[in-house]
Design a protein around this motif. Structure first.
Motif, PDB file in Angstrom:
ATOM      1  N   LYS A 120     -13.818  19.786   9.705  1.00 44.56           N
ATOM      2  CA  LYS A 120     -14.497  21.046  10.065  1.00 44.56           C
ATOM      3  C   LYS A 120     -13.500  22.187  10.106  1.00 44.56           C
ATOM      4  CE  LYS A 120     -15.539  22.521  14.185  1.00 44.56           C
ATOM      5  NZ  LYS A 120     -16.044  23.023  15.449  1.00 44.56           N
ATOM      6  N   GLU A 121     -12.335  21.936  10.690  1.00 49.31           N
ATOM      7  CA  GLU A 121     -11.304  22.969  10.791  1.00 49.31           C
ATOM      8  C   GLU A 121     -10.696  23.293   9.431  1.00 49.31           C
ATOM      9  OE1 GLU A 121     -10.868  24.726  13.562  1.00 49.31           O
ATOM     10  OE2 GLU A 121     -12.495  23.484  14.338  1.00 49.31           O
ATOM     11  N   GLY A 122     -10.591  22.284   8.560  1.00 47.65           N
ATOM     12  CA  GLY A 122      -9.948  22.470   7.269  1.00 47.65           C
ATOM     13  C   GLY A 122     -10.864  22.905   6.145  1.00 47.65           C
ATOM     14  N   CYS A 123     -12.158  22.827   6.352  1.00 48.39           N
ATOM     15  CA  CYS A 123     -13.127  23.228   5.327  1.00 48.39           C
ATOM     16  C   CYS A 123     -12.968  24.718   5.028  1.00 48.39           C
ATOM     17  CB  CYS A 123     -14.533  22.921   5.841  1.00 48.39           C
ATOM     18  SG  CYS A 123     -15.875  23.655   4.904  1.00 48.39           S
ATOM     19  N   PRO A 124     -12.760  25.109   3.773  1.00 48.37           N
ATOM     20  CA  PRO A 124     -12.584  26.526   3.446  1.00 48.37           C
ATOM     21  C   PRO A 124     -13.761  27.418   3.868  1.00 48.37           C
ATOM     22  CG  PRO A 124     -11.800  25.188   1.633  1.00 48.37           C
ATOM     23  CD  PRO A 124     -12.479  24.258   2.601  1.00 48.37           C
ATOM     24  N   VAL A 125     -14.981  26.904   3.797  1.00 47.37           N
ATOM     25  CA  VAL A 125     -16.122  27.720   4.235  1.00 47.37           C
ATOM     26  C   VAL A 125     -16.081  27.900   5.748  1.00 47.37           C
ATOM     27  CG1 VAL A 125     -18.641  27.873   4.367  1.00 47.37           C
ATOM     28  CG2 VAL A 125     -17.554  27.194   2.214  1.00 47.37           C
ATOM     29  N   SER A 126     -15.730  26.854   6.492  1.00 44.91           N
ATOM     30  CA  SER A 126     -15.562  27.007   7.941  1.00 44.91           C
ATOM     31  C   SER A 126     -14.524  28.075   8.241  1.00 44.91           C
ATOM     32  CB  SER A 126     -15.113  25.687   8.591  1.00 44.91           C
ATOM     33  OG  SER A 126     -16.109  24.706   8.539  1.00 44.91           O
ATOM     34  N   GLY A 127     -13.434  28.056   7.492  1.00 43.95           N
ATOM     35  CA  GLY A 127     -12.387  29.050   7.684  1.00 43.95           C
ATOM     36  C   GLY A 127     -12.879  30.461   7.433  1.00 43.95           C
ATOM     37  N   ALA A 128     -13.697  30.625   6.411  1.00 42.82           N
ATOM     38  CA  ALA A 128     -14.226  31.951   6.087  1.00 42.82           C
ATOM     39  C   ALA A 128     -15.207  32.438   7.145  1.00 42.82           C
ATOM     40  CB  ALA A 128     -14.905  31.920   4.716  1.00 42.82           C
ATOM     41  N   LEU A 129     -15.776  31.506   7.896  1.00 42.69           N
ATOM     42  CA  LEU A 129     -16.805  31.843   8.880  1.00 42.69           C
ATOM     43  C   LEU A 129     -16.310  31.704  10.315  1.00 42.69           C
ATOM     44  CD1 LEU A 129     -19.725  29.985   7.087  1.00 42.69           C
ATOM     45  CD2 LEU A 129     -19.231  32.441   7.057  1.00 42.69           C
ATOM     46  N   LYS A 130     -15.009  31.771  10.534  1.00 44.34           N
ATOM     47  CA  LYS A 130     -14.435  31.556  11.871  1.00 44.34           C
ATOM     48  C   LYS A 130     -15.012  32.467  12.949  1.00 44.34           C
ATOM     49  CE  LYS A 130     -10.098  29.205  11.218  1.00 44.34           C
ATOM     50  NZ  LYS A 130     -10.513  27.924  11.717  1.00 44.34           N
ATOM     51  N   ALA A 131     -15.529  33.624  12.584  1.00 42.77           N
ATOM     52  CA  ALA A 131     -16.095  34.527  13.579  1.00 42.77           C
ATOM     53  C   ALA A 131     -17.441  34.030  14.111  1.00 42.77           C
ATOM     54  CB  ALA A 131     -16.267  35.923  12.976  1.00 42.77           C
ATOM     55  N   THR A 132     -17.994  32.997  13.476  1.00 46.89           N
ATOM     56  CA  THR A 132     -19.290  32.451  13.873  1.00 46.89           C
ATOM     57  C   THR A 132     -19.080  31.105  14.568  1.00 46.89           C
ATOM     58  OG1 THR A 132     -20.304  33.505  11.947  1.00 46.89           O
ATOM     59  CG2 THR A 132     -21.546  31.731  12.988  1.00 46.89           C
ATOM     60  N   PRO A 133     -19.737  30.875  15.705  1.00 43.80           N
ATOM     61  CA  PRO A 133     -19.620  29.562  16.357  1.00 43.80           C
ATOM     62  C   PRO A 133     -20.152  28.455  15.441  1.00 43.80           C
ATOM     63  CG  PRO A 133     -20.625  31.152  17.849  1.00 43.80           C
ATOM     64  CD  PRO A 133     -20.562  31.802  16.493  1.00 43.80           C
ATOM     65  N   ILE A 134     -19.332  27.415  15.251  1.00 43.05           N
ATOM     66  CA  ILE A 134     -19.712  26.276  14.409  1.00 43.05           C
ATOM     67  C   ILE A 134     -19.629  25.019  15.262  1.00 43.05           C
ATOM     68  CG2 ILE A 134     -19.150  24.922  12.352  1.00 43.05           C
ATOM     69  CD1 ILE A 134     -17.737  27.474  11.260  1.00 43.05           C
ATOM     70  N   THR A 135     -20.732  24.277  15.330  1.00 46.72           N
ATOM     71  CA  THR A 135     -20.749  23.004  16.046  1.00 46.72           C
ATOM     72  C   THR A 135     -20.811  21.872  15.035  1.00 46.72           C
ATOM     73  OG1 THR A 135     -23.164  22.980  16.247  1.00 46.72           O
ATOM     74  CG2 THR A 135     -21.918  24.008  18.048  1.00 46.72           C
ATOM     75  N   LEU A 136     -20.414  20.682  15.480  1.00 43.79           N
ATOM     76  CA  LEU A 136     -20.421  19.509  14.615  1.00 43.79           C
ATOM     77  C   LEU A 136     -20.940  18.317  15.391  1.00 43.79           C
ATOM     78  CD1 LEU A 136     -19.624  17.967  11.988  1.00 43.79           C
ATOM     79  CD2 LEU A 136     -17.358  17.640  13.038  1.00 43.79           C
ATOM     80  N   THR A 137     -21.897  17.610  14.801  1.00 45.78           N
ATOM     81  CA  THR A 137     -22.365  16.328  15.297  1.00 45.78           C
ATOM     82  C   THR A 137     -22.087  15.329  14.201  1.00 45.78           C
ATOM     83  OG1 THR A 137     -24.120  17.391  16.584  1.00 45.78           O
ATOM     84  CG2 THR A 137     -24.346  15.019  16.157  1.00 45.78           C
ATOM     85  N   ALA A 138     -21.237  14.341  14.475  1.00 45.45           N
ATOM     86  CA  ALA A 138     -20.835  13.377  13.468  1.00 45.45           C
ATOM     87  C   ALA A 138     -21.241  11.972  13.900  1.00 45.45           C
ATOM     88  CB  ALA A 138     -19.326  13.434  13.247  1.00 45.45           C
ATOM     89  N   THR A 139     -21.912  11.254  12.995  1.00 47.51           N
ATOM     90  CA  THR A 139     -22.393   9.909  13.267  1.00 47.51           C
ATOM     91  C   THR A 139     -21.840   8.953  12.232  1.00 47.51           C
ATOM     92  OG1 THR A 139     -24.448  10.819  14.168  1.00 47.51           O
ATOM     93  CG2 THR A 139     -24.451   8.466  13.567  1.00 47.51           C
ATOM     94  N   LEU A 140     -21.180   7.904  12.704  1.00 46.60           N
ATOM     95  CA  LEU A 140     -20.672   6.847  11.829  1.00 46.60           C
ATOM     96  C   LEU A 140     -21.803   5.860  11.586  1.00 46.60           C
ATOM     97  CD1 LEU A 140     -18.364   5.415  10.341  1.00 46.60           C
ATOM     98  CD2 LEU A 140     -17.676   4.429  12.558  1.00 46.60           C
ATOM     99  N   SER A 141     -22.226   5.761  10.336  1.00 52.90           N
ATOM    100  CA  SER A 141     -23.319   4.842   9.965  1.00 52.90           C
ATOM    101  C   SER A 141     -22.745   3.495   9.596  1.00 52.90           C
ATOM    102  CB  SER A 141     -24.086   5.406   8.771  1.00 52.90           C
ATOM    103  OG  SER A 141     -24.646   6.650   9.079  1.00 52.90           O
TER     104      SER A 141
END
Length: 142
Positions: A120-141
């Motif tokens: 999430k931190e390294g994703c270039p789109v996440s980086g471009a959108l740092k001013a917006t709160p980004i949450t992550l829910t990750a599930t190991l299937s």
């Protein structure tokens, strides 16, 4: 080597009663109708800037996560990511919720969560959108 991607939108009319068509120029994959009404009342066969942003973020995150997992010597079998971009008229984009489910043989839950957050931190789109709160829910299937 840098790569530049491009799209264009032609808009007709004012914000509330007008409409536009967005074209993916680089890929040539298509042209999509956009409108203000679609931003405030989703559906009806038109897209929105937020939906396009969600698609970009979901695909970028999937690639970043896949790469992080492979770098850990635990390549994924599958990565399924969705992104929900919240838009509030008069305020703008107020948040992005990433949800990922992945099948990754041989990884612990702790490593999975650590790598998911690093992606999430390294994703270039996440980086471009740092001013917006980004949450992550990750599930190991399994």
């Amino acid at each position: 080597m840098s790569v530049t991607s491009s799209a264009n939108t032609v808009w007709t009319g004012d914000l509330f009663s007008g409409s536009g068509r967005t074209t993916f120029d680089t890929s040539g994959l298509g042209t999509f109708d956009v409108s203000w009404k679609a931003r405030t009342e989703p559906g009806a066969g038109t897209t929105t800037p937020e939906e396009l942003l969600a698609a970009a973020h979901a695909s970028c995150y999937s690639m970043a996560f896949s790469n992080e997992l492979a770098s850990n010597d635990t390549p994924p079998e599958t990565v399924n990511t969705s992104a929900e971009v919240t838009f509030v008229p008069g305020t703008g984009i107020t948040g992005i919720a990433l949800t990922v489910s992945a099948t990754v043989p041989g990884i612990s839950e702790d490593d999975f969560q650590r790598i998911a957050n690093a992606a999430k931190e390294g994703c270039p789109v996440s980086g471009a959108l740092k001013a917006t709160p980004i949450t992550l829910t990750a599930t190991l299937s399994s």
